[in-house]
Design a protein around this motif. Structure first.
Motif, PDB file in Angstrom:
ATOM      1  N   GLN A   1       0.914  -1.220   0.070  1.00 33.89           N
ATOM      2  CA  GLN A   1       0.110   0.167   0.070  1.00 33.89           C
ATOM      3  C   GLN A   1       0.844   1.276  -0.060  1.00 33.89           C
ATOM      4  N   VAL A   2       0.595   2.224  -0.708  1.00 31.76           N
ATOM      5  CA  VAL A   2       1.333   3.401  -0.969  1.00 31.76           C
ATOM      6  C   VAL A   2       0.512   4.628  -0.269  1.00 31.76           C
ATOM      7  N   GLN A   3       1.048   5.430   0.479  1.00 31.98           N
ATOM      8  CA  GLN A   3       0.350   6.426   1.141  1.00 31.98           C
ATOM      9  C   GLN A   3       1.035   7.678   0.400  1.00 31.98           C
ATOM     10  N   LEU A   4       0.298   8.572   0.001  1.00 30.13           N
ATOM     11  CA  LEU A   4       0.669   9.798  -0.630  1.00 30.13           C
ATOM     12  C   LEU A   4       0.383  11.054   0.208  1.00 30.13           C
ATOM     13  N   VAL A   5       1.253  11.788   0.375  1.00 32.02           N
ATOM     14  CA  VAL A   5       0.957  13.315   1.296  1.00 32.02           C
ATOM     15  C   VAL A   5       1.508  14.475   0.248  1.00 32.02           C
ATOM     16  N   GLU A   6       0.474  15.333  -0.186  1.00 34.19           N
ATOM     17  CA  GLU A   6       0.965  16.645  -1.024  1.00 34.19           C
ATOM     18  C   GLU A   6       1.364  17.657  -0.015  1.00 34.19           C
ATOM     19  N   SER A   7       1.940  18.342  -0.321  1.00 39.99           N
ATOM     20  CA  SER A   7       2.311  19.951   0.208  1.00 39.99           C
ATOM     21  C   SER A   7       2.638  20.944  -0.645  1.00 39.99           C
ATOM     22  N   GLY A   8       2.779  22.319  -0.175  1.00 42.65           N
ATOM     23  CA  GLY A   8       3.280  23.263  -1.048  1.00 42.65           C
ATOM     24  C   GLY A   8       2.258  24.241  -1.748  1.00 42.65           C
ATOM     25  N   GLY A   9       1.009  23.936  -1.734  1.00 40.19           N
ATOM     26  CA  GLY A   9      -0.035  24.852  -2.167  1.00 40.19           C
ATOM     27  C   GLY A   9      -0.105  26.123  -1.563  1.00 40.19           C
ATOM     28  N   GLY A  10      -0.895  26.975  -2.242  1.00 34.61           N
ATOM     29  CA  GLY A  10      -0.977  28.363  -1.226  1.00 34.61           C
ATOM     30  C   GLY A  10      -1.670  29.206  -2.228  1.00 34.61           C
ATOM     31  N   LEU A  11      -1.797  30.553  -1.731  1.00 35.25           N
ATOM     32  CA  LEU A  11      -2.100  31.495  -2.704  1.00 35.25           C
ATOM     33  C   LEU A  11      -1.012  32.519  -3.194  1.00 35.25           C
ATOM     34  N   VAL A  12      -1.017  32.640  -4.431  1.00 37.77           N
ATOM     35  CA  VAL A  12       0.119  33.442  -5.351  1.00 37.77           C
ATOM     36  C   VAL A  12      -0.639  34.215  -6.357  1.00 37.77           C
ATOM     37  N   GLN A  13       0.049  35.342  -6.555  1.00 38.21           N
ATOM     38  CA  GLN A  13      -0.411  36.365  -7.661  1.00 38.21           C
ATOM     39  C   GLN A  13      -0.229  35.683  -8.967  1.00 38.21           C
ATOM     40  N   ALA A  14      -0.977  36.066  -9.909  1.00 37.06           N
ATOM     41  CA  ALA A  14      -0.521  35.625 -11.474  1.00 37.06           C
ATOM     42  C   ALA A  14       0.743  35.985 -11.789  1.00 37.06           C
ATOM     43  N   GLY A  15       1.367  35.093 -12.364  1.00 34.80           N
ATOM     44  CA  GLY A  15       2.938  35.310 -12.834  1.00 34.80           C
ATOM     45  C   GLY A  15       3.751  34.650 -11.786  1.00 34.80           C
TER      46      GLY A  15
END
Length: 124
Positions: A1-15
């Protein structure tokens, strides 16, 4: 079984830029193709990019080519999605997923293991 955890998202301006990470546990990434998908409200989950185990092959949806780069660090069991020149239409929840299949890898149903997702919001 593989467990996956994402991180690094957020709010950013265009560009602007963000780097998403997908950390795997349970099995080494070299055994799987890892894909990134995204989903915004009212829309189907959309393929973004994938990388084969060992990083020998990558693929991208047309709308992110030249802006996003997928890469892997086998020693850290982590796959990254570097996102540059972000646009408001990139706003979505981003998911990483792992597949042991060798075909159909732009289709979400080909991926058995999924992370919980990370929100990316790009303001105009």
């Amino acid at each position: 079984q593989v467990q996956l955890v994402e991180s690094g998202g957020g709010l950013v301006q265009a560009g602007g830029s963000l780097r998403l990470s997908c950390l795997a546990s349970g099995h080494t990434f070299t055994m799987y193709t890892v894909g990134w998908f995204r989903q915004s409200p009212g829309k189907d989950r959309e393929f973004v990019a994938r990388i084969t185990g060992g990083g020998f092959s990558t693929d991208y949806t047309d709308s992110v080519k030249g802006r996003f780069t997928i890469s892997g660090d086998n020693a850290k069991n982590t796959v990254y999605l570097q996102m540059n020149s972000l646009k408001p239409e990139d706003t979505a929840v981003y998911f990483c997923a792992a597949s042991s299949l060798v075909t159909g890898l732009t289709q979400s149903q080909s991926y058995r293991h999924w992370g919980q997702g990370t929100q990316v919001t790009v303001s105009s």
